[in-house]
Motif scaffolding. Structure first.
Motif, PDB file in Angstrom:
ATOM      1  N   MET A  85       0.867  -1.198   0.000  1.00  0.00           N
ATOM      2  CA  MET A  85       0.000   0.000   0.000  1.00  0.00           C
ATOM      3  C   MET A  85       0.882   1.219   0.000  1.00  0.00           C
ATOM      4  SD  MET A  85      -3.213   1.170   0.619  1.00  0.00           S
ATOM      5  CE  MET A  85      -3.143   2.826   0.009  1.00  0.00           C
ATOM      6  N   ALA A 126       0.427   4.260   0.837  1.00  0.00           N
ATOM      7  CA  ALA A 126       0.362   5.230   1.924  1.00  0.00           C
ATOM      8  C   ALA A 126       1.278   4.857   3.086  1.00  0.00           C
ATOM      9  CB  ALA A 126      -1.068   5.373   2.404  1.00  0.00           C
ATOM     10  N   THR A 127       1.805   3.635   3.087  1.00  0.00           N
ATOM     11  CA  THR A 127       2.665   3.247   4.199  1.00  0.00           C
ATOM     12  C   THR A 127       4.037   3.885   4.110  1.00  0.00           C
ATOM     13  OG1 THR A 127       2.816   1.244   2.930  1.00  0.00           O
ATOM     14  CG2 THR A 127       1.834   1.050   5.105  1.00  0.00           C
ATOM     15  N   THR A 128       4.401   4.379   2.929  1.00  0.00           N
ATOM     16  CA  THR A 128       5.716   4.971   2.799  1.00  0.00           C
ATOM     17  C   THR A 128       5.851   6.151   3.737  1.00  0.00           C
ATOM     18  OG1 THR A 128       4.806   6.201   0.969  1.00  0.00           O
ATOM     19  CG2 THR A 128       6.161   4.292   0.413  1.00  0.00           C
ATOM     20  N   GLN A 129       7.058   6.303   4.262  1.00  0.00           N
ATOM     21  CA  GLN A 129       7.300   7.378   5.214  1.00  0.00           C
ATOM     22  C   GLN A 129       7.102   8.720   4.525  1.00  0.00           C
ATOM     23  OE1 GLN A 129       8.781   6.914   8.520  1.00  0.00           O
ATOM     24  NE2 GLN A 129       8.285   4.763   8.309  1.00  0.00           N
ATOM     25  N   ALA A 130       6.210   9.518   5.041  1.00  0.00           N
ATOM     26  CA  ALA A 130       5.962  10.828   4.455  1.00  0.00           C
ATOM     27  C   ALA A 130       5.887  11.845   5.569  1.00  0.00           C
ATOM     28  CB  ALA A 130       4.658  10.817   3.679  1.00  0.00           C
ATOM     29  N   PRO A 131       6.411  13.034   5.329  1.00  0.00           N
ATOM     30  CA  PRO A 131       6.303  14.052   6.364  1.00  0.00           C
ATOM     31  C   PRO A 131       4.832  14.410   6.568  1.00  0.00           C
ATOM     32  CG  PRO A 131       7.114  15.000   4.313  1.00  0.00           C
ATOM     33  CD  PRO A 131       7.048  13.524   4.113  1.00  0.00           C
ATOM     34  N   PRO A 132       4.357  14.449   7.793  1.00  0.00           N
ATOM     35  CA  PRO A 132       2.968  14.772   8.011  1.00  0.00           C
ATOM     36  C   PRO A 132       2.703  16.232   7.661  1.00  0.00           C
ATOM     37  CG  PRO A 132       4.137  14.634  10.094  1.00  0.00           C
ATOM     38  CD  PRO A 132       5.100  14.234   9.033  1.00  0.00           C
ATOM     39  N   GLY A 163      -8.090  -1.422  -0.539  1.00  0.00           N
ATOM     40  CA  GLY A 163      -8.041  -0.956   0.847  1.00  0.00           C
ATOM     41  C   GLY A 163      -7.126  -1.783   1.711  1.00  0.00           C
ATOM     42  N   VAL A 193      -4.106  -4.569   2.349  1.00  0.00           N
ATOM     43  CA  VAL A 193      -2.922  -5.133   1.709  1.00  0.00           C
ATOM     44  C   VAL A 193      -2.895  -6.641   1.950  1.00  0.00           C
ATOM     45  CG1 VAL A 193      -0.435  -5.109   1.609  1.00  0.00           C
ATOM     46  CG2 VAL A 193      -1.688  -3.015   2.070  1.00  0.00           C
ATOM     47  N   ARG A 241       4.613   7.683  12.403  1.00  0.00           N
ATOM     48  CA  ARG A 241       5.000   8.508  11.266  1.00  0.00           C
ATOM     49  C   ARG A 241       4.470   7.929   9.952  1.00  0.00           C
ATOM     50  NH1 ARG A 241       5.522  12.056  13.866  1.00  0.00           N
ATOM     51  NH2 ARG A 241       7.294  12.933  14.969  1.00  0.00           N
ATOM     52  N   THR A 242       3.704   6.876  10.048  1.00  0.00           N
ATOM     53  CA  THR A 242       3.323   6.198   8.807  1.00  0.00           C
ATOM     54  C   THR A 242       2.013   6.719   8.221  1.00  0.00           C
ATOM     55  OG1 THR A 242       2.227   4.520  10.118  1.00  0.00           O
ATOM     56  CG2 THR A 242       4.463   4.041   9.391  1.00  0.00           C
ATOM     57  N   LEU A 243       1.307   7.577   8.948  1.00  0.00           N
ATOM     58  CA  LEU A 243       0.049   8.087   8.421  1.00  0.00           C
ATOM     59  C   LEU A 243       0.285   9.440   7.774  1.00  0.00           C
ATOM     60  CD1 LEU A 243      -2.609   7.295  11.144  1.00  0.00           C
ATOM     61  CD2 LEU A 243      -2.604   6.537   8.790  1.00  0.00           C
ATOM     62  N   LYS A 244       0.055   9.495   6.449  1.00  0.00           N
ATOM     63  CA  LYS A 244       0.318  10.747   5.759  1.00  0.00           C
ATOM     64  C   LYS A 244      -0.679  11.807   6.196  1.00  0.00           C
ATOM     65  CE  LYS A 244       1.058  10.203   1.307  1.00  0.00           C
ATOM     66  NZ  LYS A 244       1.021  10.317  -0.143  1.00  0.00           N
ATOM     67  N   VAL A 258      -4.373  12.476   8.537  1.00  0.00           N
ATOM     68  CA  VAL A 258      -5.375  11.912   9.443  1.00  0.00           C
ATOM     69  C   VAL A 258      -6.771  12.032   8.852  1.00  0.00           C
ATOM     70  CG1 VAL A 258      -4.131  12.174  11.605  1.00  0.00           C
ATOM     71  CG2 VAL A 258      -5.400  14.113  10.687  1.00  0.00           C
ATOM     72  N   LEU A 312      -6.257   2.288   4.426  1.00  0.00           N
ATOM     73  CA  LEU A 312      -5.094   2.017   5.269  1.00  0.00           C
ATOM     74  C   LEU A 312      -4.699   0.548   5.221  1.00  0.00           C
ATOM     75  CD1 LEU A 312      -5.912   4.073   8.493  1.00  0.00           C
ATOM     76  CD2 LEU A 312      -4.706   4.793   6.448  1.00  0.00           C
ATOM     77  N   SER A 313      -3.432   0.302   5.515  1.00  0.00           N
ATOM     78  CA  SER A 313      -2.963  -1.080   5.594  1.00  0.00           C
ATOM     79  C   SER A 313      -3.318  -1.654   6.961  1.00  0.00           C
ATOM     80  CB  SER A 313      -1.454  -1.111   5.412  1.00  0.00           C
ATOM     81  OG  SER A 313      -0.834  -0.494   6.521  1.00  0.00           O
ATOM     82  N   GLN A 351      -1.517  -0.003   9.800  1.00  0.00           N
ATOM     83  CA  GLN A 351      -2.008   1.347  10.054  1.00  0.00           C
ATOM     84  C   GLN A 351      -3.345   1.317  10.778  1.00  0.00           C
ATOM     85  OE1 GLN A 351      -1.826   2.592   5.955  1.00  0.00           O
ATOM     86  NE2 GLN A 351      -0.162   4.016   6.389  1.00  0.00           N
TER      87      GLN A 351
END
Lengths: 415, 270
Positions: free
Chosen positions: A1, A3-9, A413, A415, B145-148, B150, B157-158, B161
């Motif tokens: 998935m 969205a799991t990639t590390q992203a700055p919030p 939705g 994985v 840190r894994t949630l881009k 909220v 989500l996985s 997550q």
């Protein structure tokens, strides 16, 4: 998935990233009203090309709004039960029964307008309470309860109106609901209020979110959206403010139809209830995962009952609009294909039959699609047979889009 | 900062158990499920609750959560005897359970799920911004840190997550004890690692954590104490460092361990 990639919030949202996010949503199966909007544009183009002198006229446009109003409003009510994953097959005749109560009290008993209107609306609310109790407390599937009421309410209507009778409506107010148009200046005032309201609310939202350090959409996007909305609304009002009477010397016809105010008010009010109140969140939660809602302390039976009551109350309004359109109440008000068109409108607009997904604006977009199909096919001089087959096919198409997008959502939705 | 009560609790009460059960009995009709269970949950510690299928783990946590009442026994919370008659009572005390099925609504976003049933603001005018801020703070506080965003719908989500969201929801309410039912059962290796880190972090913040798991790798990685249920009896509650994997397996399967000399006497040895 992805969205799991590390992203700055709270990354700064840019136009590009918003567009990409939207595309991802659509690919993931969350298509919303997109197919309906595209379908509507396609239908309008096709009918405009085929019948430029009858379809694309001011008169026909105003007619279209009047024809679709009752179905649109009924669809708004149905969205509340569809969000639960339930159905109300009796909503059409609930509207009919409410209109019958209105007609009998007004015409036969000479009640003043306001008590008669309240009596009609209350009829709807009580029917909704009855359905809700049977579904949420007794535990009968809503399909069966409302199928039974679909029959029973026809009987109630015959009993109220009298066998084979028709009640004429004489109240100026009721007749003007879905026939008359407002003065030109009032139409423009409403236009300004709508545009300012839309742009203002969004601007306020962006500013408060910025002030609190939350991510907000860029001002450029706000400007584009507000501008597009303003152009659309101004074009709408300008088109309807032109003379559309076939014989202006005899009777002048111009201005925004009155019913637009009712639809607008319902969209704002019901949209707010669904998106900004805890009740609205609980409706979505109950439709999405009733067990999770129950464990979160939500009174699920009450949410269901209140949704059926909301649906039937709005159905009563739809019944008034239908009666106003025909200037009378007959045992067929709210009958024949009204209910199925309303369910179709909601589903075509993007509300899911599986519950948990849908917005009030779906009813407006879907209602327009349904009305344009009917209107266009009649103008093409096609027989009713074609109209019914086409409408049925469109409804099936919308339901397929719903089912397939739901499958895609489940597939993408997890994985 | 998002879980202030827990932070205060950490240094002051670390010796005394937060939650302690004594002589818990529970029957369903003729089936005697729990036969005199004693359990201690200490702040800042992860207590792993292990046992074979049917040992009574679920019944025990449902009783703690107030879903069904114990027939007999003492239930102490923060040193005081308490009566828990429903999930609301348990929540009031600061006990939250993350069930195996997570109980999330796929069609709502992360914020809505975390505040479901307990929304902030007036019920006719919800304070969405405040909820979003607090959700973000809580997730940041847990170093998630894994949630881009909220505002992502949970359906997108996985599994890991989702588990994170469910756990964050449990700690949002200044909770003191968090019970996790098989949090890693459906997860892959990387996501299991993330969730176990999160579990450890909860305890480091001073919460009492009960971890139910079948996976002894997880248990030995993250737990401080191991409590073993065998046929409705708590046969051992021991420090992780005092036992070997083999002994725990023996306790789970036979209810006793020759080498340790424990028998089925609810020995809480520390």
């Amino acid at each position: 998935m992805s969205a799991t990639t590390q992203a700055p919030p709270e990354e700064r949202a840019s136009l590009g990233s918003i567009a990409r996010g939207y595309l991802d949503k659509v690919r993931g199966g969350d298509v919303g009203s997109l197919p309906a909007v595209l379908g509507l544009i396609a239908l309008v183009i096709v009918f405009s090309v085929l019948r430029p002198d009858t379809f694309t006229t001011e008169l026909n446009f105003a007619n279209l709004i009047g024809q679709s109003a009752a179905v649109m409003v009924l669809a708004m009510g149905l969205i509340f039960v569809l969000l639960l994953g339930e159905i109300d097959l009796s909503a059409g005749f609930t509207g009919g029964a409410a209109a019958a109560v209105l007609g009998v009290t007004l015409t036969n008993h000479d009640w003043p307008l306001v008590p008669a209107l309240l009596a009609g609306i209350l009829t709807g609310t009580l029917i909704g309470l009855f359905i809700g109790l049977l579904v949420a407390r007794v535990g009968i599937p809503s399909f069966v309860v409302t199928l039974a009421l679909f029959l029973a309410l026809q009987g109630v209507m015959l009993w109220i109106i009298g066998e084979g009778g028709t009640i004429g409506l004489r109240s100026e107010f009721v007749l003007k609901l879905n026939n008359g148009s407002m003065p030109i200046w009032l139409g423009w005032l409403l236009t300004v209020l709508t545009v300012v309201g839309y742009a203002g609310t969004n601007l306020l939202k962006i500013r408060t979110r910025r002030a609190k350090g939350l991510s907000a959409e860029p001002m450029l996007l706000w400007a584009i959206k507000s501008g597009a909305f303003a152009i659309l609304v101004v074009a709408f009002t300008a088109y309807l403010s032109r003379e559309r009477s076939p014989n202006p010397a005899l009777k002048s016809l111009k201005g925004v139809p009155n019913v637009v105010v009712i639809i607008l008010a319902l969209v704002v009010l019901l949209g707010y209830a669904l998106s900004r109140t805890s009740w609205g969140k609980h409706v979505y939660a109950t439709g999405g995962n009733a067990e999770a809602a129950r464990r979160s302390g939500i009174a699920v039976p009450w949410v269901k009952i209140s949704c059926f009551m909301t649906c039937s109350t709005i159905a009563a309004l739809a019944g008034f609009l239908a009666a106003s359109r025909t200037n009378s109440v007959s045992p067929n008000t709210g009958g024949s294909d009204t209910l199925l068109l309303a369910v179709g409108a909601a589903v075509i607009g993007g509300t899911s039959l599986f519950g948990g997904k849908g917005k009030i604006t779906d009813a407006v977009i879907g209602g327009l699609v349904v009305a344009v199909i009917r209107n266009g096919i009649i103008l093409l001089d096609q027989p009713s047979s074609v109209y019914y087959m086409v409408t049925g096919a469109v409804l099936l198409l919308a339901a397929s889009v719903d089912a397939i997008s739901r499958r895609r959502a489940t597939a993408s939705g997890r994985v | 900062m998002s879980v202030p009560a827990a932070e205060e609790a950490a240094p002051t009460t670390s010796g005394q158990p937060l939650l302690s059960l004594r002589g818990i009995q529970k029957s369903f009709g003729a089936v005697h499920v729990l036969r005199g269970v004693d359990l201690d949950v200490r702040p800042g510690h992860v207590t792993a609750l292990v046992g074979d299928n049917g040992a009574g783990k679920s019944t025990l946590i449902k009783g703690i959560a107030g879903i069904h009442a114990f027939d007999e026994g003492e239930y102490h919370f923060e040193g005081k005897p308490v009566k828990v008659h429903g999930p609301r009572d348990a929540n009031q005390l600061g006990i939250e359970v993350v069930y195996q099925d997570l109980a999330l609504c796929d069609n709502l976003d992360v914020v809505d799920n975390m505040f479901l049933g307990r929304e902030l603001g007036r019920s006719v005018r919800l304070d969405d911004n405040a909820m979003e801020q607090r959700a973000r703070e809580t997730l940041d506080g847990l170093s998630v840190r894994t949630l881009k965003s909220v505002r992502t719908h949970v359906s997108a989500l996985s599994g890991g997550q989702r588990q994170t969201v469910a756990i964050a929801r449990a700690v949002l309410w200044n909770s003191k004890v968090v019970i996790l039912d098989e949090p890693t059962a459906a997860l892959g290796v990387a996501q299991t690692e993330q969730v176990l880190l999160l579990v450890r972090r909860l305890a480091d913040r001073g919460l009492g954590v009960v971890l139910i798991s079948h996976n002894l790798n997880d248990v030995f990685e993250v737990a401080d104490d191991i409590a073993v249920l065998y046929l409705g009896q708590l046969v051992a509650q021991v420090r992780k460092d005092d036992v070997t994997r083999g002994e725990v397996v023996e306790l789970i399967t036979t209810g006793s361990s020759e080498k340790r000399g424990t028998d089925t006497t609810n020995g809480v040895d520390r």
